[in-house]
Enzyme design. Structure first.
Site, mmCIF file in Angstrom:
data_model
loop_
_atom_site.group_PDB
_atom_site.id
_atom_site.type_symbol
_atom_site.label_atom_id
_atom_site.label_comp_id
_atom_site.label_asym_id
_atom_site.label_seq_id
_atom_site.Cartn_x
_atom_site.Cartn_y
_atom_site.Cartn_z
ATOM 1 N N TYR A 1 37.113 19.127 5.417
ATOM 2 C CA TYR A 1 36.827 19.751 6.719
ATOM 3 C C TYR A 1 38.110 20.190 7.437
ATOM 4 O O TYR A 1 38.257 19.949 8.637
ATOM 5 C CB TYR A 1 36.076 18.773 7.637
ATOM 6 N N TYR B 1 22.133 15.772 9.818
ATOM 7 C CA TYR B 1 23.166 15.969 8.794
ATOM 8 C C TYR B 1 22.760 15.181 7.555
ATOM 9 O O TYR B 1 22.435 13.994 7.641
ATOM 10 C CB TYR B 1 24.538 15.491 9.285
ATOM 11 N N ASP C 1 16.897 9.303 5.597
ATOM 12 C CA ASP C 1 18.291 9.260 5.175
ATOM 13 C C ASP C 1 18.980 8.163 6.000
ATOM 14 O O ASP C 1 19.358 8.372 7.145
ATOM 15 C CB ASP C 1 18.911 10.640 5.419
ATOM 16 N N LYS D 1 26.750 4.908 2.386
ATOM 17 C CA LYS D 1 28.018 4.545 3.019
ATOM 18 C C LYS D 1 28.419 3.060 2.966
ATOM 19 O O LYS D 1 29.432 2.731 2.394
ATOM 20 C CB LYS D 1 28.026 5.054 4.455
#
Ligand code: PLP
Length: 427
Positions: free
Chosen positions: A19, A146, A240, A269
């Site tokens: 990014y 996201y 998610d 994660k």
């Protein structure tokens, strides 16, 4: 800043960062070592980590229990392919995840990253319908959401959002609507389902907190409403939980707070406690059943090379041990209280429009982000690692952070934000 390490200045000519506009990026900060909640920089300074390395290191860095498990594993089996061969760590982890997950979420498909686990969930949902003899080609997701950076996951992210908006018209066009939270959005959500329901394979969403979209919270009620609507229209629900799973909101999984069981759930994660890459796509029995036939053509044709990597699964098993043996969820609620008190003074800073806390997530939202690099530099100078983005300054500390370190973190956040606000001219 600490850019004197030769590996950093040399490597910076060859690395391509996430990014990042490489032309204008200030050099990143070299880290020499990490332990507990602290990062030691190349120049010897020590920062309190307020981010947990993109929300992964929930037990802190170099936790001895995870370290020992990975060391023991590398000396026996670092990796064997999951096609035709089996090893204990992957199978034991699947058994444990199935036991922990709500409802009959019980079939675990491994991959190595969150984005890929969402890709697999979407592929699973599409084939679920194909195996049942119907073709459903669309997905419904929510603004602010996201779900990853790969092509298919980009299609269910917020389309207006800066990160992926360039790819509008390149990625498949999905139905991206407002979260059903008030009368107008509830009506428009219901109307979309009535109109397109028979074409929609699944609804994809982040339960309770939209993370990368700006740490935006919604109620358990909204989540329960969405589950109900999916049932009414016979649509699968993919939750998610890559960010919120493993305790970030005070329950092991966010969906528990709404009494909701998704048809497919994605985890990544914090799965290995921030040590090794691993992700899981977990399906309920009825989803798995649609693939469980005598027809080889109805099998799920997917198999990442490193799926179920033994080192990563050993780390994940060790991380789950820590959730069993340590009071992690109590630590999360204590962090929540510390964040409430510690960040409250930010409400009076000019330019701050909101301060909010949910679980172990603390957010200072500003009217508009200005001089972002300057703000980041101030946090480092104040001794904390906090990485503001969009219009928010947030923290997601490791669950093991001490009361004193948390107080130091929040007061550094408030003070640096205050000084920055003055300098950039918020009135
Ligand atoms: C980080 C994240 C992903 C993507 O995971 P990667 O491992 O970066 O591919 C997907 N969904 C959510 C909710 C995330 O927070």
């Amino acid at each position: 800043m600490s850019n004197d390490a030769p590996w950093l200045s040399q490597g910076l000519k060859h690395i391509w960062l996430p990014y990042t506009q490489m032309k204008t990026v200030p050099a990143p900060i070299g880290v020499r070592s990490a332990s507990g909640v602290h990062l030691t920089l190349e120049d010897g300074r020590r920062l309190i980590d307020g981010v947990s390395s993109w929300w992964t290191t929930v037990h802190g860095y170099c936790h001895p229990h995870i370290e020992a498990a990975v060391k023991a594993q590398i000396e026996t089996i670092p990796h064997v392919m999951l096609g035709g061969l089996a090893h204990e760590q992957a199978y034991r982890l699947a058994t444990r995840l199935a036991a922990m997950c709500p409802g009959d979420l019980s079939r675990v498909f491994y991959s190595e990253s969150g984005s890929v686990s969402v890709e697999i969930a979407m592929k699973m949902a599409t084939q679920y319908w194909l195996n049942k003899g119907t073709r459903r080609t669309r997905f419904l997701s929510f603004k602010g959401g996201y779900h990853g950076d790969t092509f298919m996951t980009m299609s269910v992210c917020d389309p207006e959002e800066g990160m992926h908006s360039l790819f509008t018209g390149v990625v498949p066009d999905q139905l991206v609507v407002d979260l059903p939270q008030d009368e107008a959005s509830i009506k428009s959500f219901e109307d979309t389902l009535t109109r397109y329901g028979h074409e929609i394979a699944a609804v994809v969403m982040e339960p309770l907190v939209q993370g990368a979209g700006g740490m935006v919270f919604h109620s358990a009620d909204t989540l329960a409403r969405i589950r109900k609507a999916c049932d009414a229209h016979n649509i699968l629900l993919i939750l998610d939980e890559i960010f919120v799973g493993f305790g970030r909101l005070g329950t092991m999984f966010a969906c528990e707070q709404a009494g909701v069981v998704p048809d497919i759930m994605t985890l990544s994660k914090a799965l290995t406690g921030g040590t090794l890459p691993l992700a899981a796509t977990i399906a309920r029995e009825h989803v798995f059943d649609a693939f469980y036939t005598d027809d080889p053509g109805q099998a799920l044709m997917h198999g990442p090379t490193y799926m179920g990597n033994a080192l990563a699964c050993a780390a994940a098993n060790a991380s789950l041990d820590l959730f069993e043996s340590e009071p992690r969820l109590e630590q999360v609620s204590a962090i929540g209280r510390g964040l409430e008190t510690g960040l409250a003074p930010a409400r009076d800073i000019p330019g701050v429009v909101d301060v909010r806390v949910r679980g172990a997530i603390g957010v200072i939202q500003v009217e508009e982000m200005r001089e972002l690099d300057d703000l980041k530099r101030r946090f480092v100078e104040a001794g904390v690692w906090v990485r503001p983005f969009r219009d928010i300054i947030y923290t997601t500390p490791p669950y093991v952070i001490s009361k004193d370190d948390l107080a130091a973190l929040t007061s550094a956040m408030v003070e640096a934000t205050h000084a920055w606000s003055k300098d950039v001219g918020f009135a």
